[in-house]
Scaffold this motif. Sequence first.
Motif, PDB file in Angstrom:
ATOM      1  N   GLU A  64      75.510  76.069 110.627  1.00  0.00           N
ATOM      2  CA  GLU A  64      75.938  76.830 111.802  1.00  0.00           C
ATOM      3  C   GLU A  64      76.957  76.042 112.628  1.00  0.00           C
ATOM      4  O   GLU A  64      77.882  76.624 113.193  1.00  0.00           O
ATOM      5  CB  GLU A  64      74.733  77.205 112.674  1.00  0.00           C
ATOM      6  N   GLU A  97      77.957  82.032 116.206  1.00  0.00           N
ATOM      7  CA  GLU A  97      77.604  80.793 115.498  1.00  0.00           C
ATOM      8  C   GLU A  97      77.118  79.735 116.492  1.00  0.00           C
ATOM      9  O   GLU A  97      76.176  78.986 116.201  1.00  0.00           O
ATOM     10  CB  GLU A  97      78.789  80.247 114.698  1.00  0.00           C
ATOM     11  N   HIS A 100      73.646  80.637 117.269  1.00  0.00           N
ATOM     12  CA  HIS A 100      72.768  80.255 116.151  1.00  0.00           C
ATOM     13  C   HIS A 100      72.498  78.750 116.192  1.00  0.00           C
ATOM     14  O   HIS A 100      71.366  78.301 116.012  1.00  0.00           O
ATOM     15  CB  HIS A 100      73.404  80.602 114.798  1.00  0.00           C
ATOM     16  N   ILE A 176      69.683  85.644 112.684  1.00  0.00           N
ATOM     17  CA  ILE A 176      70.912  85.133 112.078  1.00  0.00           C
ATOM     18  C   ILE A 176      71.408  86.101 111.000  1.00  0.00           C
ATOM     19  O   ILE A 176      72.599  86.432 110.946  1.00  0.00           O
ATOM     20  CB  ILE A 176      70.672  83.713 111.503  1.00  0.00           C
ATOM     21  N   GLU A 180      75.035  87.794 110.707  1.00  0.00           N
ATOM     22  CA  GLU A 180      75.909  87.414 109.583  1.00  0.00           C
ATOM     23  C   GLU A 180      76.420  88.646 108.831  1.00  0.00           C
ATOM     24  O   GLU A 180      77.498  88.607 108.249  1.00  0.00           O
ATOM     25  CB  GLU A 180      75.189  86.457 108.629  1.00  0.00           C
ATOM     26  N   HIS A 183      79.502  89.366 110.503  1.00  0.00           N
ATOM     27  CA  HIS A 183      80.565  88.397 110.187  1.00  0.00           C
ATOM     28  C   HIS A 183      81.226  88.725 108.852  1.00  0.00           C
ATOM     29  O   HIS A 183      82.442  88.683 108.712  1.00  0.00           O
ATOM     30  CB  HIS A 183      80.011  86.964 110.134  1.00  0.00           C
TER      31      HIS A 183
HETATM   32 FE   LIG Z   1      75.654  81.827 111.751  1.00  0.00          FE
END
Ligand SMILES: [Fe+2]
Length: 241
Positions: A64, A97, A100, A176, A180, A183
């Motif tokens: 991370e 991030e 995280h 997370i 993600e 992302h």
């Molecule tokens: Fe992450």
Amino acid sequence: MATRKVARDWRQGRMEFAFDCAMPDQPARPAHPELLPPAQMPRRSKGGSQRGRIALWHSVAHIEFVAIDLALDMAGRFGAEMGRDFVSDFLWVAADEAMHFALLDRKLRTMGSYYGALPAHDGLWQAAHETRHDVAARLAIVPMMLEARGLDVTPAMTDRVRALGDENGARILERILDDEIRHVRFGTKHFGELCRTNDESPQEIWQILVRKHFHGALKPPFNDSARAAAGLSRDFRAGIV
Ligand SMILES: [Fe+2]
Ligand SMILES: [Fe+2]
């Protein structure tokens, strides 16, 4: 905290859309953890010992931490050519991030450790370095390959952590995983737009770039529901797996 401030400043209109300084080849690093080549990393046991658990969370925290740099580098290096939406998306990723990382560092502290207490492997920046001149290659490798691999491996890890009785850890991993997916979706979206602008097939270009720049193996299990939610249909990996 600095990353979350950058994302907030951008969102609230306090930052200019200007890219007049070059991104560094290597991001600044804290003095610890010591970075070792992957082959020199101490082996991690899969068991439930406290040492093994700390090593596991430390390695996730490191991923991370590097992910913060990867997202900021994406926005800073390619923002001028890709536009405002791209910058907004990847500064949002950077803020995720950072969150995280904060969750994981706090987790390590509840276990009597902290980020930096153990060595970490130095291979994570290599993909970024190798794709620093080509936004399509960067998108293909970082969000659409490395972060997509995260979608694949996280459910089994969550199950293992939960089976060891660590409900708090399992919840962190679920949070997370949710983020993600977004992302990877940002990666797929901007990659798709680039390909369509050039009248190219995203699947074909992705396969070419992965063969050129990705040095690992893409192997099952695949988290196809999370991949589909991120826009990464199975036909992307045809001929790669
Ligand atoms: Fe992450
Ligand atoms: Fe991510």
